[in-house]
Scaffold this active site. Structure first.
Site, PDB file in Angstrom:
ATOM      1  N   GLY A 230      26.681 106.173   3.369  1.00 23.70           N
ATOM      2  CA  GLY A 230      26.321 107.586   3.554  1.00 23.70           C
ATOM      3  C   GLY A 230      26.034 107.897   5.010  1.00 23.70           C
TER       4      GLY A 230
ATOM      5  N   ILE B 141      13.818 116.588   3.759  1.00 24.31           N
ATOM      6  CA  ILE B 141      13.924 116.104   5.142  1.00 24.31           C
ATOM      7  C   ILE B 141      14.560 117.199   6.006  1.00 24.31           C
ATOM      8  CG2 ILE B 141      14.864 114.301   6.654  1.00 24.31           C
ATOM      9  CD1 ILE B 141      12.994 113.093   4.630  1.00 24.31           C
TER      10      ILE B 141
ATOM     11  N   TYR C 216      19.661 114.289 -10.810  1.00 25.96           N
ATOM     12  CA  TYR C 216      19.303 113.585  -9.562  1.00 25.96           C
ATOM     13  C   TYR C 216      18.007 112.796  -9.759  1.00 25.96           C
ATOM     14  CZ  TYR C 216      17.874 113.262  -4.584  1.00 25.96           C
ATOM     15  OH  TYR C 216      17.456 112.846  -3.342  1.00 25.96           O
TER      16      TYR C 216
ATOM     17  N   ASP D  28      33.981 103.629  -0.978  1.00 30.99           N
ATOM     18  CA  ASP D  28      33.510 104.418  -2.113  1.00 30.99           C
ATOM     19  C   ASP D  28      32.544 103.504  -2.860  1.00 30.99           C
ATOM     20  OD1 ASP D  28      33.104 105.799  -4.400  1.00 30.99           O
ATOM     21  OD2 ASP D  28      35.227 106.065  -4.921  1.00 30.99           O
TER      22      ASP D  28
ATOM     23  N   GLY E 203      26.088 111.436   6.350  1.00 31.58           N
ATOM     24  CA  GLY E 203      25.188 112.395   5.712  1.00 31.58           C
ATOM     25  C   GLY E 203      23.989 112.707   6.595  1.00 31.58           C
ATOM     26  N   GLN E 204      23.067 113.510   6.031  1.00 36.89           N
ATOM     27  CA  GLN E 204      21.952 114.022   6.832  1.00 36.89           C
ATOM     28  C   GLN E 204      21.081 112.900   7.399  1.00 36.89           C
ATOM     29  OE1 GLN E 204      18.640 115.806   4.920  1.00 36.89           O
ATOM     30  NE2 GLN E 204      18.135 117.130   6.642  1.00 36.89           N
TER      31      GLN E 204
ATOM     32  N   LYS F 107      17.127 108.803  -9.711  1.00 34.74           N
ATOM     33  CA  LYS F 107      16.151 108.253  -8.762  1.00 34.74           C
ATOM     34  C   LYS F 107      15.131 107.365  -9.474  1.00 34.74           C
ATOM     35  CE  LYS F 107      17.827 109.463  -4.943  1.00 34.74           C
ATOM     36  NZ  LYS F 107      18.288 108.437  -4.005  1.00 34.74           N
TER      37      LYS F 107
HETATM   38  C1  AKB Z   1      16.901 117.485  -2.493  1.00 35.49           C
HETATM   39  O1  AKB Z   1      16.426 118.603  -2.278  1.00 35.49           O
HETATM   40  O2  AKB Z   1      17.658 117.227  -3.433  1.00 35.49           O
HETATM   41  C2  AKB Z   1      16.499 116.350  -1.577  1.00 35.49           C
HETATM   42  C3  AKB Z   1      15.328 115.598  -2.108  1.00 35.49           C
HETATM   43  C4  AKB Z   1      13.994 116.212  -2.132  1.00 35.49           C
HETATM   44  O3  AKB Z   1      15.470 114.469  -2.494  1.00 35.49           O
HETATM   45  N1  AKB Z   1      16.205 116.856  -0.275  1.00 35.49           N
END
Ligand code: AKB
Length: 316
Positions: free
Chosen positions: A8, A173, A143, A53, A11-12, A147
């Site tokens: 990644g 972030i 998500y 990937d 990415g940011q 996690k």
């Molecule tokens: C998001 O907003 O999905 C991320 C996070 C808080 O993990 N920045």
């Protein structure tokens, strides 16, 4: 010391982390990897870059072998808002991808794997303020589900197979370098760009929405400090709360207005409001402070000053 691989990397967090790691460990010793987004000229010129990937284990395994990798910073992930729209993609990248990284870590006897978790691991039943490290983990987003599972998988690999996996629960972030993509906390970055470019911003969460946030220099430092911490001092491994600052969207706009008085912010909440409402407002990070000395540097006024200075130069 063996080499470092960052997934990644375009990415940011990845793009700034690669720079910091290259500053510290040498350009040639840090392999940046990405999936589709091409690297910047600067990243490609500075050191090695490979496309992988993470859903294809052999692609990770080949690059680890080719560059004699000892540590992986696994930053490749699909964020919360996109994850709600593309849950299968989020599951594949975040969970299958992580599982592949862990399996390669075990097979090739890596020294360390760093995997960020998120405040998205919490859910609406979690205490909202000063959220403890050990608490209810019942997220309501795909998500968040990936996690929580990722934290558990990492701990499982540590205890079962002795793979040294470490990570922290990042808040939103904010950075002046690379835009985030597809997160719920993205408004806290976009607002600075729009304030400078157009003096207006329409925010997709309510004015009174409070979330924990962190400035990028603290985030990259947190990752590198935890990676170097003495393992014998760690009681936690993949689930450290890390707190830096908390503010409402309205307070963020007000901090910008101090520097740009004509700035106007409007609020039009969309589907991301529900996600934001399911997350904590602030975290208790005493475990991270005690076990590896976590201490953030930036608060809201210091971050706003730095963001506006950096972006004003960049957007000239
Ligand atoms: C998001 O907003 O999905 C991320 C996070 C808080 O993990 N920045």
């Amino acid at each position: 010391m063996k080499n470092i691989l960052v997934t990644g990397a375009c990415g940011q967090i990845g793009s700034e982390l690669v720079e910091k790691l290259r500053e510290k460990y040498g350009n040639e010793n840090v392999v940046a990897t990405g999936h589709k987004t091409p690297p910047t000229e600067k990243m490609r010129k500075a050191g090695p870059f490979e496309y992988i990937d993470v859903v294809r284990k052999e692609e990770i395994a080949n690059v680890v072998k080719k560059y004699d990798i000892g540590t992986i910073y696994h930053m490749g992930a699909i964020l919360s808002a996109v994850g709600e729209q593309k849950p299968q993609l989020a599951f594949n990248v975040n969970l299958i991808g992580l599982y592949n990284v862990l399996k390669v870590g075990r097979e090739q006897k890596l020294e360390r794997i760093m995997v960020p978790s998120s405040i998205a691991a919490f859910g609406p039943d979690t205490p909202k303020d000063n959220t403890p490290n050990e608490t209810i983990l019942r997220p309501t987003t795909m998500y968040g589900v990936t996690k929580v599972a990722g934290e558990l998988l990492g701990d499982y690999y540590f205890h079962k197979f002795g793979v040294d996996v470490r990570g922290m629960r990042f808040p939103g972030i904010i950075s002046s370098e690379t835009l985030p993509g597809g997160g719920t906390t993205d408004y806290a970055v976009a607002i600075y760009y729009e304030a400078i470019k157009n003096k207006r911003y329409t925010c997709f969460v309510r004015e009174d929405t409070v979330l924990p946030m962190m400035y990028m220099p603290d985030a990259t430092k947190a990752l590198m400090d935890l990676a170097e911490a003495d393992v014998s001092k760690l009681k936690h491994h993949c689930d450290f709360n890390v707190n830096a600052m908390s503010f409402s969207a309205g307070e963020l706009a007000a901090s910008i207005k101090k520097h740009i008085p004509e700035f106007v912010c409007e609020y039009k909440p969309d589907y991301r409001q529900e996600i934001a409402d399911s997350w904590p407002r602030s975290l208790n990070d005493s475990a991270a402070r005690k076990e590896w000395g976590w201490k953030p540097k930036y608060d809201l006024p210091a971050m706003t000053k730095d963001m506006l200075e950096k972006l004003s130069k960049k957007l000239k």
